[in-house]
Enzyme design. Structure first.
Site, PDB file in Angstrom:
ATOM      1  N   ASP A 242       0.748  -1.271   0.014  1.00 42.74           N
ATOM      2  CA  ASP A 242       0.037   0.084   0.092  1.00 42.74           C
ATOM      3  C   ASP A 242       0.758   1.235   0.133  1.00 42.74           C
ATOM      4  O   ASP A 242       0.636   2.143  -0.721  1.00 42.74           O
ATOM      5  CB  ASP A 242      -0.967   0.042   1.152  1.00 42.74           C
ATOM      6  CG  ASP A 242      -2.050  -0.859   1.009  1.00 42.74           C
ATOM      7  OD1 ASP A 242      -2.591  -1.187  -0.112  1.00 42.74           O
ATOM      8  OD2 ASP A 242      -2.807  -1.214   2.102  1.00 42.74           O
ATOM      9  N   HIS A 265      -3.018   4.497   4.395  1.00 40.41           N
ATOM     10  CA  HIS A 265      -3.079   5.262   3.258  1.00 40.41           C
ATOM     11  C   HIS A 265      -3.006   6.982   3.795  1.00 40.41           C
ATOM     12  O   HIS A 265      -2.352   7.590   2.982  1.00 40.41           O
ATOM     13  CB  HIS A 265      -4.297   5.056   2.395  1.00 40.41           C
ATOM     14  CG  HIS A 265      -4.336   3.606   1.885  1.00 40.41           C
ATOM     15  ND1 HIS A 265      -3.567   3.318   0.814  1.00 40.41           N
ATOM     16  CD2 HIS A 265      -4.874   2.698   2.074  1.00 40.41           C
ATOM     17  CE1 HIS A 265      -3.630   1.935   0.537  1.00 40.41           C
ATOM     18  NE2 HIS A 265      -4.885   1.649   1.286  1.00 40.41           N
TER      19      HIS A 265
END
EC number: 3.5.1.108
Length: 305
Positions: A242, A265
């Site tokens: 990610d 994120h």
């Protein structure tokens, strides 16, 4: 000269949308030098383009979205973006006939295979890297992420999940990035979620594409997937995947050391924006001489075959 990369030919695949549960057709197209990474929704008339840009990123509960000035969004871009970073693709147009990129198996591996199937072409134009010149750190409570100057690209990620399925010894992962290391060690790590969260979301008409086929699913005690984990430390490897995708939202491979604790994120994006906003903390660099390039970014034969 280290050159920019694009695809040799157009490739297409179909998958399921995480949000809608409907079939999505994904088309990857070569693009000229200095185009950058463009996501395009062809289900809208006229089609809407979303250039990869740290300022356009929105983090939702389920995924990363790019949102334009009219509040139109494209969702679930993070795993494909990680594959682009892993293979150093500078210029590409990514089309979907839906509001989201298909979730595939919840990892970046299907996108890596698709990109390698298209073949990777070098363009006669110097590849621009973002080189970190000063340490930049962002925090959110006990979570933090930082970049330090380093002649290469290294990642050191620690998670802190209190869950019986996640052994305490498997909560940290560190690596010197390369296309080869990304493909072998990171690209196959899948996203993960709680069964109760998936059931709750689906009861509200959300996450309709969520299943054992596209995620590691856990209850309060164990991994529920029949085949178990792909790596003992698949959870932290996926968080690194990610991060690689999040940090490539500037459209350039980064030369520096990334260290993070419990980041996600939103914090990864906050770090990227903090770096880019501080002009003295970074610079664009190109390499006329291959010998000057950090070993990290030397392309393996599999990529440029």
């Amino acid at each position: 000269m280290i050159k920019q990369r694009t695809l040799k030919r157009i490739v297409q695949a179909t998958g399921v949308g995480l949000h809608t549960g409907k079939k999505v057709t994904l088309t990857l197209r070569p693009a000229p030098a200095n185009t950058g990474v463009i996501y395009r929704r062809t289900d809208l008339n006229p089609p809407v383009d979303f250039p990869a840009d740290a300022k356009s990123v929105r983090d939702t509960m389920l995924c990363t979205c790019l949102v334009n000035e009219h509040d139109v969004r494209i969702s679930t871009v993070e795993h494909l973006n990680a594959a682009l970073a892993g293979l150093g693709i500078d210029n590409i147009v990514i089309e979907v006939n839906a509001p989201e990129i298909p979730i595939m198996d919840g990892s970046a591996a299907p996108f890596v295979y698709l990109l390698l199937d298209a073949g990777i072409d070098e363009l006669n134009c110097a590849k621009k890297f973002v080189r970190i010149k000063e340490t930049v750190r962002v925090e959110d409570g006990d979570k933090w992420a930082e970049f330090k100057p380093y002649n290469g690209f290294s990642l050191d990620f620690t998670i802190d999940f209190n869950h019986p399925a996640i052994d305490s010894s498997n909560q940290r992962y560190a690596m010197n990035f390369s296309a080869d290391a990304f493909m072998r060690q990171i690209s196959r790590a899948r996203t993960f979620g709680f069964m109760r969260d998936i059931e709750y979301l689906q009861s509200r008409g959300l996450c309709l594409g969520g299943s054992f086929d596209c995620a590691i699913v856990v209850d309060d005690y164990r991994v529920l997937n029949e085949d178990g984990l792909r790596f003992e430390d698949e959870f932290v490897r996926h968080k690194m995947l990610d991060a690689i995708g999040d940090l490539f939202m500037c459209g350039h491979n980064i030369i520096g050391a990334f260290i993070a604790y419990k980041s996600g994120h939103a914090l990864n994006n906050k770090l990227l924006q903090a770096v880019l906003a501080k002009q003295e903390a970074w610079e664009y660099v190109t390499f006329q001489d291959d010998a000057e390039l950090p070993l990290t970014f030397k392309a393996p034969s599999a990529v440029l075959a």
